[in-house]
Design an enzyme around this catalytic site. Structure first.
Site, PDB file in Angstrom:
ATOM      1  N   HIS A  35     -77.990  19.957  18.490  1.00 20.76           N
ATOM      2  CA  HIS A  35     -77.190  19.216  19.463  1.00 20.76           C
ATOM      3  C   HIS A  35     -76.581  20.176  20.524  1.00 20.76           C
ATOM      4  CE1 HIS A  35     -74.278  16.535  21.119  1.00 20.76           C
ATOM      5  NE2 HIS A  35     -75.079  15.583  20.526  1.00 20.76           N
ATOM      6  N   ASP A  56     -79.079  11.049  15.133  1.00 20.34           N
ATOM      7  CA  ASP A  56     -80.221  10.405  15.142  1.00 20.34           C
ATOM      8  C   ASP A  56     -81.007  10.506  13.630  1.00 20.34           C
ATOM      9  OD1 ASP A  56     -80.081   8.844  17.590  1.00 20.34           O
ATOM     10  OD2 ASP A  56     -80.692  10.751  18.644  1.00 20.34           O
TER      11      ASP A  56
HETATM   12  N1  CMC Z   1     -86.031  22.071  16.105  1.00 16.09           N
HETATM   13  C1  CMC Z   1     -86.241  23.608  16.181  1.00 16.09           C
HETATM   14  N2  CMC Z   1     -85.769  24.424  17.116  1.00 16.09           N
HETATM   15  C2  CMC Z   1     -84.820  23.761  17.907  1.00 16.09           C
HETATM   16  C3  CMC Z   1     -84.339  22.620  17.686  1.00 16.09           C
HETATM   17  C4  CMC Z   1     -85.039  21.498  16.877  1.00 16.09           C
HETATM   18  N3  CMC Z   1     -84.883  20.215  16.840  1.00 16.09           N
HETATM   19  N4  CMC Z   1     -83.288  22.113  18.586  1.00 16.09           N
HETATM   20  C5  CMC Z   1     -83.123  23.521  19.219  1.00 16.09           C
HETATM   21  N5  CMC Z   1     -84.007  24.364  18.552  1.00 16.09           N
HETATM   22  C6  CMC Z   1     -83.975  25.879  19.092  1.00 16.09           C
HETATM   23  C7  CMC Z   1     -84.537  26.080  20.373  1.00 16.09           C
HETATM   24  O1  CMC Z   1     -86.093  26.322  20.328  1.00 16.09           O
HETATM   25  C8  CMC Z   1     -83.714  27.301  20.752  1.00 16.09           C
HETATM   26  O2  CMC Z   1     -84.099  28.335  20.205  1.00 16.09           O
HETATM   27  P1  CMC Z   1     -84.324  29.735  20.665  1.00 16.09           P
HETATM   28  O3  CMC Z   1     -83.083  30.162  21.001  1.00 16.09           O
HETATM   29  O4  CMC Z   1     -85.195  30.777  19.792  1.00 16.09           O
HETATM   30  O5  CMC Z   1     -85.210  29.764  22.285  1.00 16.09           O
HETATM   31  C9  CMC Z   1     -82.354  26.989  20.408  1.00 16.09           C
HETATM   32  O6  CMC Z   1     -82.634  26.275  18.971  1.00 16.09           O
HETATM   33  C10 CMC Z   1     -81.412  26.366  21.137  1.00 16.09           C
HETATM   34  O7  CMC Z   1     -81.788  25.218  21.484  1.00 16.09           O
HETATM   35  P2  CMC Z   1     -81.817  24.564  22.978  1.00 16.09           P
HETATM   36  O8  CMC Z   1     -83.166  23.670  23.087  1.00 16.09           O
HETATM   37  O9  CMC Z   1     -81.796  25.531  24.057  1.00 16.09           O
HETATM   38  O10 CMC Z   1     -80.538  23.867  23.019  1.00 16.09           O
HETATM   39  P3  CMC Z   1     -80.039  22.627  23.993  1.00 16.09           P
HETATM   40  O11 CMC Z   1     -78.537  22.539  23.608  1.00 16.09           O
HETATM   41  O12 CMC Z   1     -80.705  22.768  25.266  1.00 16.09           O
HETATM   42  O13 CMC Z   1     -80.778  21.196  23.246  1.00 16.09           O
HETATM   43  C11 CMC Z   1     -81.092  19.561  21.693  1.00 16.09           C
HETATM   44  C12 CMC Z   1     -80.319  20.274  22.369  1.00 16.09           C
HETATM   45  C13 CMC Z   1     -80.473  18.210  21.153  1.00 16.09           C
HETATM   46  C14 CMC Z   1     -82.044  18.930  23.021  1.00 16.09           C
HETATM   47  C15 CMC Z   1     -82.242  20.131  20.943  1.00 16.09           C
HETATM   48  O14 CMC Z   1     -81.498  20.492  19.753  1.00 16.09           O
HETATM   49  C16 CMC Z   1     -83.404  19.222  20.445  1.00 16.09           C
HETATM   50  O15 CMC Z   1     -84.630  19.125  21.140  1.00 16.09           O
HETATM   51  N6  CMC Z   1     -83.299  18.634  19.105  1.00 16.09           N
HETATM   52  C17 CMC Z   1     -84.295  17.676  18.840  1.00 16.09           C
HETATM   53  C18 CMC Z   1     -84.188  16.260  19.547  1.00 16.09           C
HETATM   54  C19 CMC Z   1     -82.852  15.424  19.113  1.00 16.09           C
HETATM   55  O16 CMC Z   1     -82.698  15.297  17.947  1.00 16.09           O
HETATM   56  N7  CMC Z   1     -82.081  14.877  19.923  1.00 16.09           N
HETATM   57  C20 CMC Z   1     -80.968  14.144  19.750  1.00 16.09           C
HETATM   58  C21 CMC Z   1     -79.808  14.786  20.007  1.00 16.09           C
HETATM   59  S1  CMC Z   1     -78.276  13.598  19.579  1.00 16.09           S
HETATM   60  C22 CMC Z   1     -78.542  12.236  20.121  1.00 16.09           C
HETATM   61  C23 CMC Z   1     -78.038  12.359  21.591  1.00 16.09           C
HETATM   62  O17 CMC Z   1     -78.997  12.429  22.383  1.00 16.09           O
HETATM   63  O18 CMC Z   1     -76.845  12.147  21.929  1.00 16.09           O
END
Ligand code: CMC
Length: 428
Positions: free
Chosen positions: A307, A364
C-alpha cells in the site's frame, strides 16, 4: 519544533511555514515557493510526499495502521454503525440523529428512479463489457438527465445532487450486473434499508420472491463501510481534481470510477481472486507465485499486498479477514481459495522481501473472498468497491467545493526538445 522550514537554493535562504494537523501531522506549506524563488517548483512523481489539501474527513496513520472517519475508528464504525449513517457522517461531518438519518434516507429514496432512457444506453453495451466501464459511462450519462446537478453553487443545490446520486447509483450498479447476467432491469423497494435494497435490486429473480439473508446484509454493510473513504487516494484525488474545474458532481464521480478501475487501485480485488484461482488451478503452489512476485524481471505482483500509505497492517484487511472466516462459516461455505489466501499471507509475512519493504495485505486481499461468498461475480467486485467509496468521493468533492479550492493544476519539469525550426514534410 520550529514553525518554519528553511530552504537554501544557490546561496539564498527561503522560509516556509509548517502546518500542523489535529493529529500532529506536519507539512511544509510551499504555496509561496514559486513566487518567492522566481519559478522553482518541487518535483514529486506519484505525489509520495505531497499533500494536495487540508481535509477534515479521514485520518490515517500508515505506520501505525490507524484509520478514522471524522474522528471515529474504523473498527468501531464497522462493528456498530450502518453504511448510511457512515455516509452521512463522512459527507456532513457528524453522525446523524434518528430524525436526520430518516430524512436523509427518505430524500435518497425519493431520488432513486432513473430516467427510462438510461436503459437504452445500457442496452447498447455488449454483455461482455467490463462493469466498471459501464458504470462509469452511466454515471456520466446521468448528468444529461439531471442538468441541474452541474451548477451547484449553494449547499442546498449540492444536497439535492448528493441525494440524487446516492439514490440512483445503486440502481446503476444493479443494472450493470443484471445486464451482464441477461436479467430484466428492476427497481428495489422504498420500504427497504439502503443495503437491503441494493441486494434486492441485484439478486431478485423475476419469478420468485427475494428473501433477504441477514448474514449477507450485514456482511455487505460492513464491506461498504470499510471502503467508504480513504483520504487522498488515486480515485478520490481524481474526483477532487475533476470537480475543481467546477465540472458537475456526477461526471467528477465518473472520473473517480475510471481511476478506481485500475488493478493497482480498486481493480485489485478482482485481480486478487483471479490470482488465487490461477494458483489453485496450478496445484496450489504458493511458493512459485511468491518467487514470481519477488522476481524483478517478472511483472507479476502479489495482488492485494502493499500500500502506498500503510507500512503496517491495513486495519481494514484485519477486519475483513476476520469477517471472511465468520461469513463463510455462517453461510456454510468452504472455499479453498480462502486457505490459499491465508497461506500466501503467512509466507509473505515471513519473507524478507515483503518484510523489508513493509508489504502487508491490503483491503483488497480478503474482500473478494467475501464478495464471492455473497454470489457476486468477480468482475463486479470493483463495482462494489465503488458503491462503498461513493460517500467518500461525495464528501471529498463537497469539502473541496465548500473550501473554494482552486483548480487543480500541477506543474512539470520539461525535459523535451528545446526550440527548433519546423522542417517541411518533403525535407524530413
Ligand atoms: N508484490 C510484489 N512487490 C511489491 C508489491 C506487490 N504487491 N507491492 C510493492 N512491491 C515492491 C515494489 O516492487 C517495490 O520494490 P523495490 O523497492 O525493490 O523496487 C517496493 O515494493 C515499493 O513498491 P512501490 O510500487 O514503489 O510502492 P507504491 O506505493 O508506489 O505502490 C501499490 C503501492 C499498492 C500500487 C503496490 O503495493 C501494488 O502494486 N500492490 C498490488 C496492487 C494492490 O493490491 N493494490 C490495492 C491497493 S489497496 C486498495 C486501494 O487502492 O485503496
Amino acid at each position: 519544533m520550529s514553525e518554519k522550514a528553511t530552504l537554501g537554493i544557490n546561496g539564498k535562504t527561503y522560509e516556509f511555514p509548517i502546518v500542523k494537523g489535529t493529529e500532529d501531522e506536519l507539512g511544509i506549506d510551499i504555496s509561496s515557493l514559486r513566487n518567492s524563488t522566481g519559478g522553482i517548483i518541487t518535483l514529486d512523481p506519484g505525489f509520495k510526499n505531497t499533500g494536495s489539501c487540508e481535509s477534515a474527513i479521514t485520518f490515517l496513520d500508515g505506520e501505525k495502521g490507524i484509520l478514522h472517519y471524522r474522528g471515529y475508528s474504523i473498527e468501531e464504525l464497522a462493528e456498530k454503525a450502518e453504511f448510511l449513517e457512515v455516509a452521512y457522517l463522512l459527507i456532513f461531518g457528524e453522525l446523524p440523529n434518528k430524525e436526520q438519518l430518516d430524512k436523509f434516507h427518505d430524500d435518497i429514496k425519493h431520488q432513486s428512479v432513473v430516467d427510462e432512457d438510461v436503459k437504452k444506453i445500457l442496452d447498447a453495451f455488449p454483455k461482455s463489457a467490463h462493469p466498471m466501464g459501464v458504470l462509469s459511462s452511466l454515471t456520466s450519462a446521468l448528468t444529461a438527465f439531471n442538468p441541474s446537478s452541474v451548477d451547484v453553487r449553494s449547499e442546498e443545490a449540492m444536497y439535492k445532487s448528493i441525494v440524487k446520486i446516492l439514490g440512483k447509483f445503486p440502481v446503476l450498479v444493479s443494472w450493470t450486473l443484471r445486464k451482464k447476467m441477461g436479467q430484466p432491469l428492476n427497481y428495489g423497494s422504498t420500504s427497504l434499508g439502503y443495503v437491503e435494497n441494493v441486494l434486492q435490486m441485484m439478486f431478485s429473480q423475476p419469478n420468485e420472491e427475494y428473501v433477504l439473508n441477514p448474514i449477507v446484509v450485514e456482511a455487505l454493510d460492513k464491506l461498504l463501510i470499510l471502503h467508504a473513504d480513504h483520504e487522498q487516494n488515486c480515485s478520490t484525488s481524481t474526483v477532487r481534481i475533476a470537480g475543481s474545474s467546477h465540472a458537475g458532481l456526477f461526471v467528477s464521480l465518473a472520473s473517480g470510477i475510471s481511476a478506481l478501475w485500475g488493478p493497482l487501485h480498486g481493480g485489485a480485488n478482482q485481480a486478487v481472486i483471479e490470482m488465487l484461482e490461477a494458483i489453485q488451478k496450478d496445484g496450489g503452489d504458493t511458493k512459485k507465485y511468491m518467487a514470481k512476485a519477488k522476481d524483478k524481471e517478472d511483472p507479476f505482483r502479489l495482488m492485494g499486498f502493499g500500500h502506498r500509505v500503510y507500512k503496517n497492517f491495513d486495519p481494514r484487511a484485519k477486519i475483513i479477514k476476520k469477517a471472511a472466516d465468520a461469513i463463510l462459516n455462517d453461510l456454510g461455505i468452504e472455499d479453498p481459495i480462502l486457505d490459499i489466501a491465508k497461506g500466501l499471507e503467512k509466507e509473505a509475512l515471513e519473507d524478507s522481501y515483503f518484510v523489508d519493504r513493509k508489504l502487508y495485505p491490503n483491503v483488497d486481499f480478503y474482500s473478494g473472498v467475501i464478495y464471492r461468498a455473497l454470489g457476486i461475480p468477480t468482475d463486479m467486485f470493483t463495482v462494489m468497491f465503488a458503491l462503498g467509496r461513493l460517500p467518500g468521493w461525495i464528501a471529498q468533492w463537497r469539502e473541496m467545493r465548500l473550501n473554494k479550492e482552486p483548480i487543480g493544476r500541477p506543474r512539470q519539469i520539461y525535459i523535451g526538445k528545446t526550440l527548433r525550426p519546423f522542417i517541411p514534410v518533403e525535407e524530413r
